[in-house]
Design an enzyme around this catalytic site. Structure first.
Site, PDB file in Angstrom:
ATOM      1  N   TYR A 125      54.422  37.471  34.035  1.00 37.11           N
ATOM      2  CA  TYR A 125      53.723  37.052  34.752  1.00 37.11           C
ATOM      3  C   TYR A 125      54.060  35.627  34.351  1.00 37.11           C
ATOM      4  CZ  TYR A 125      50.521  41.042  33.459  1.00 37.11           C
ATOM      5  OH  TYR A 125      50.177  42.266  33.388  1.00 37.11           O
ATOM      6  N   ASN A 165      42.035  41.702  41.128  1.00 40.95           N
ATOM      7  CA  ASN A 165      43.127  42.034  42.166  1.00 40.95           C
ATOM      8  C   ASN A 165      42.465  42.757  43.668  1.00 40.95           C
ATOM      9  OD1 ASN A 165      44.446  42.643  44.075  1.00 40.95           O
ATOM     10  ND2 ASN A 165      45.620  43.779  42.695  1.00 40.95           N
ATOM     11  N   CYS A 217      50.675  45.142  41.234  1.00 43.77           N
ATOM     12  CA  CYS A 217      50.028  44.346  39.925  1.00 43.77           C
ATOM     13  C   CYS A 217      50.855  45.175  39.288  1.00 43.77           C
ATOM     14  CB  CYS A 217      48.808  44.258  39.680  1.00 43.77           C
ATOM     15  SG  CYS A 217      47.413  45.512  40.144  1.00 43.77           S
ATOM     16  N   HIS A 218      50.730  46.572  39.381  1.00 41.28           N
ATOM     17  CA  HIS A 218      51.315  47.400  38.064  1.00 41.28           C
ATOM     18  C   HIS A 218      53.066  46.945  37.826  1.00 41.28           C
ATOM     19  CE1 HIS A 218      52.579  49.605  41.941  1.00 41.28           C
ATOM     20  NE2 HIS A 218      53.801  49.630  41.228  1.00 41.28           N
ATOM     21  N   GLU A 245      57.953  54.797  39.818  1.00 39.13           N
ATOM     22  CA  GLU A 245      59.223  54.226  41.257  1.00 39.13           C
ATOM     23  C   GLU A 245      60.745  54.018  40.753  1.00 39.13           C
ATOM     24  OE1 GLU A 245      57.852  50.547  41.700  1.00 39.13           O
ATOM     25  OE2 GLU A 245      55.749  50.587  42.951  1.00 39.13           O
TER      26      GLU A 245
END
Length: 98
Positions: free
Chosen positions: A24, A47, A55-56, A82
């Site tokens: 952030y 969001n 945003c994750h 991911e």
DNA sequence: GCTCTGACGATTT
DNA sequence: GAAATCGCCAGAG
């Protein structure tokens, strides 16, 4: 409707490639608002583009998972999917450099 | 590890 | 329109 500040947040968040994470604080800094990490979290929380804005991939500066609108658990799963490793609330990954 | 305080923008009252 | 409140936080103690 998104404000200019929010647009910048989404823009930068979209640049984070798969398998990478950003904090952030980093995002706040690159959009010219150093220290506005809370405001960034606020923007991501609401969001408006859950599809285009990953945003994750945005986590806390201490590499903790932080929170997630849909639940921190879902956030973990997405990151794991991911290729990242999650230990407890810690994210084991390479921070993305804008 | 935890709690407290600071800083910033959005939302709500 | 101003003040209070909130949020996926950061840093110091």
């Amino acid at each position: 409707m998104p404000t200019s500040f929010e647009r910048l947040v989404y823009e930068k968040t979209r640049e984070i490639p798969r398998g990478r994470v950003a904090t952030y604080g980093e995002i706040a800094r690159v959009i010219g608002r150093p220290g506005a990490a809370r405001a960034v979290g606020n923007a991501l929380n609401r969001n408006p583009h859950p599809i285009t804005v990953p945003c994750h991939r945005v986590i806390r500066s201490d590499m903790h998972i932080g929170g997630y609108a849909k639940g921190a658990d879902a956030k973990k799963e997405l990151l794991i999917a991911e290729g990242l490793e999650i230990r407890g609330d810690l994210v084991i990954g390479v921070p993305w450099k804008f």
